[in-house]
Design an enzyme around this catalytic site. Structure first.
Site, PDB file in Angstrom:
ATOM      1  N   ARG A   1      33.847  51.752  23.843  1.00  0.00           N
ATOM      2  CA  ARG A   1      34.413  50.791  24.802  1.00  0.00           C
ATOM      3  C   ARG A   1      35.936  50.794  24.637  1.00  0.00           C
ATOM      4  NH1 ARG A   1      31.478  45.273  25.891  1.00  0.00           N
ATOM      5  NH2 ARG A   1      32.489  45.678  27.890  1.00  0.00           N
TER       6      ARG A   1
ATOM      7  N   ASN B   1      41.263  40.338  29.683  1.00  0.00           N
ATOM      8  CA  ASN B   1      39.980  39.652  29.465  1.00  0.00           C
ATOM      9  C   ASN B   1      39.037  39.981  30.626  1.00  0.00           C
ATOM     10  OD1 ASN B   1      38.339  37.882  27.846  1.00  0.00           O
ATOM     11  ND2 ASN B   1      38.532  36.363  29.465  1.00  0.00           N
ATOM     12  N   LYS B   2      37.839  39.473  30.558  1.00  0.00           N
ATOM     13  CA  LYS B   2      36.801  39.792  31.547  1.00  0.00           C
ATOM     14  C   LYS B   2      37.319  39.679  32.977  1.00  0.00           C
ATOM     15  CE  LYS B   2      33.539  41.002  30.814  1.00  0.00           C
ATOM     16  NZ  LYS B   2      33.246  42.446  30.778  1.00  0.00           N
TER      17      LYS B   2
ATOM     18  N   ARG C   1      28.448  42.624  22.136  1.00  0.00           N
ATOM     19  CA  ARG C   1      29.610  42.695  23.016  1.00  0.00           C
ATOM     20  C   ARG C   1      30.553  41.566  22.599  1.00  0.00           C
ATOM     21  NH1 ARG C   1      29.121  38.004  24.208  1.00  0.00           N
ATOM     22  NH2 ARG C   1      30.824  38.315  25.646  1.00  0.00           N
ATOM     23  N   GLY C   2      31.741  41.533  23.269  1.00  0.00           N
ATOM     24  CA  GLY C   2      32.742  40.547  22.873  1.00  0.00           C
ATOM     25  C   GLY C   2      33.634  41.172  21.816  1.00  0.00           C
ATOM     26  N   ALA C   3      34.951  40.970  21.979  1.00  0.00           N
ATOM     27  CA  ALA C   3      35.914  41.701  21.149  1.00  0.00           C
ATOM     28  C   ALA C   3      35.644  41.600  19.640  1.00  0.00           C
ATOM     29  CB  ALA C   3      37.323  41.203  21.466  1.00  0.00           C
TER      30      ALA C   3
ATOM     31  N   ASP D   1      40.242  40.478  25.100  1.00  0.00           N
ATOM     32  CA  ASP D   1      39.839  41.720  24.426  1.00  0.00           C
ATOM     33  C   ASP D   1      41.030  42.472  23.861  1.00  0.00           C
ATOM     34  OD1 ASP D   1      37.327  41.195  26.079  1.00  0.00           O
ATOM     35  OD2 ASP D   1      36.808  42.888  24.809  1.00  0.00           O
TER      36      ASP D   1
HETATM   37  O1  MRU Z   1      32.176  42.944  28.364  1.00  0.00           O
HETATM   38  P1  MRU Z   1      32.138  41.929  27.255  1.00  0.00           P
HETATM   39  O2  MRU Z   1      30.976  41.004  27.349  1.00  0.00           O
HETATM   40  O3  MRU Z   1      32.273  42.572  25.901  1.00  0.00           O
HETATM   41  O4  MRU Z   1      33.430  41.092  27.503  1.00  0.00           O
HETATM   42  C1  MRU Z   1      33.691  39.992  26.704  1.00  0.00           C
HETATM   43  C2  MRU Z   1      34.859  39.211  27.170  1.00  0.00           C
HETATM   44  O5  MRU Z   1      35.481  39.515  28.156  1.00  0.00           O
HETATM   45  C3  MRU Z   1      35.285  38.097  26.307  1.00  0.00           C
HETATM   46  O6  MRU Z   1      35.889  37.089  27.058  1.00  0.00           O
HETATM   47  C4  MRU Z   1      36.278  38.711  25.340  1.00  0.00           C
HETATM   48  O7  MRU Z   1      35.670  39.647  24.504  1.00  0.00           O
HETATM   49  C5  MRU Z   1      37.049  37.745  24.612  1.00  0.00           C
HETATM   50  S1  MRU Z   1      36.159  36.848  23.418  1.00  0.00           S
HETATM   51  C6  MRU Z   1      35.745  37.982  22.228  1.00  0.00           C
END
Ligand code: MRU
Length: 370
Positions: A94, A258-259, A54-56, A248
């Protein structure tokens, strides 16, 4: 970065068999460190959708390798149809992370220039490795630029620890290495600047509690886990010097997805005059979308992630338990959008830039036409 003092990336080809791609399965961290092999496009799609990765940035790097895997497994006869089908499968995993479509499109451009299946396999493998290397390098450079911002605050505080609040996990686990929001923190720590990180637990998936705290502890960076709603109180009482988060998808006008919960932190930071920085590699920019609130697709995930929590029981086993009454209806919006007006600056691999259309396009003149 380091795990038990050994260097790891989050994704890498098996050195003995290039047909296997290895990942750290993040669902079990921090209690179990499990490495998983991905061999089919379905493995890749599931690993992104179910958040083994996970994570962008890491979603993008995984999508790069997934397209290489699609080439490996595509039948010679129906090659193009198979690749189109697989690319759709990967893209649908996603919706919010821009890096996903960015990496798939980059691989499709490569495939379109190849004459044979063998050439596609060779070139997409190289491109996937380049995407991963570039991600790591861009994050390292984000660290160098962000370091200057931390240095300035440290000077003003006469060397007292700089208190940085972060949300979710924009660390090396969210990329291939270094991370975006954490890269300046690691760089400052390495340079001997005293830093302390407030880590939002980040309900419901708890990326902060499970991943960011673990990462920081592995690197010996002082940190404190806080419940998600604590940030405003800390800011009112002078306990936060700056906020750094990841993203993201960021519009070329400076709006940031973002999250979920990031927007509320930005509002608190604005109200308390605390600088709010967003760190990102250029692969996260969306060069088409102008209005983040109206146009960025926001992923909605299963309500089970809200209703259940997983942790370690006293027998040292991972256990999942139900929090509200069974069948409680819940909503799980995974991201929110912070408008550009609440953001002090963006920290990119090219430098620190205001979250403003003209400034972003001045820093990325080559991207205007995309
Ligand atoms: O749902 P996730 O864990 O993929 O979300 C990740 C985030 O929200 C991060 O802050 C985001 O990807 C930025 S850093 C790559």
């Amino acid at each position: 970065m380091k795990v038990n003092n050994q260097h790891y990336r989050t994704i890498w080809p098996d050195p003995d068999n290039k047909k296997i791609i290895k990942i750290i399965d993040q669902r079990y961290l921090p209690h179990r460190f499990i490495i998983e092999d991905l061999c089919t496009v379905d493995d890749f799609a599931a690993s992104i959708k179910e958040m083994h990765v996970r994570g962008a940035g890491l979603i993008g790097a995984t999508a790069g390798f997934a397209m290489y895997c699609a080439c490996l497994n595509a039948p010679e006869k129906n090659f193009t149809a198979s690749i189109t089908n697989d690319s759709q499968k990967i893209i649908q995993t996603r919706p919010t992370a821009k890096n996903l479509t960015w990496a798939v499109d980059r691989q499709i451009t490569v495939i379109n220039k190849c004459a044979t299946k063998e050439e596609c396999i060779e070139k997409t493998f190289k491109e996937a490795c380049d995407i991963a290397d570039e991600d790591a390098d861009f994050c390292r450079r984000i660290g160098e630029h962000g370091l200057q911002l931390i240095k300035e605050i440290s000077k003003k505080k006469s060397g007292e620890p700089v208190n940085i609040l972060t949300h979710c996990n924009a660390g090396w686990l969210a990329f291939v290495d270094y991370g975006s929001a954490t890269a300046p923190i690691y760089a400052a720590h390495k340079a001997g600047i005293k830093v302390h990180v407030w880590v939002d637990e980040t309900r419901p998936w708890l990326q902060g509690a499970r991943l960011t705290c673990w990462e920081l502890q592995e690197e010996n960076v002082p940190n404190t886990l806080i419940a998600d709603n604590t940030g405003g109180h800390l800011m009112q009482h002078g306990k936060v010097d700056m906020v750094i988060v990841g993203t993201d998808r960021t519009t070329f006008t400076g709006d940031v997805a973002n999250k979920i919960g990031t927007y509320l932190k930005a509002l608190s930071a604005k109200d308390n005059n605390i600088p709010f920085y967003v760190a990102l590699p250029s692969s996260t920019f969306d060069w088409q979308i102008e209005d983040g609130v109206k146009q960025i697709p926001i992923e909605e995930r299963s309500g089970n992630e809200v209703n259940y929590v997983t942790g370690l029981n006293d027998k040292n086993e991972l256990e999942t338990v139900l929090v509200p009454l069974k069948d409680t209806k819940s909503a799980n919006y995974s991201f929110d959008v912070t408008p550009a007006r609440l953001i002090t600056s963006l920290i990119t691999e090219r430098g620190v830039v205001a979250a403003k259309r003209e400034e972003i396009l001045k820093m990325y003149p080559d991207k205007k036409s995309e």
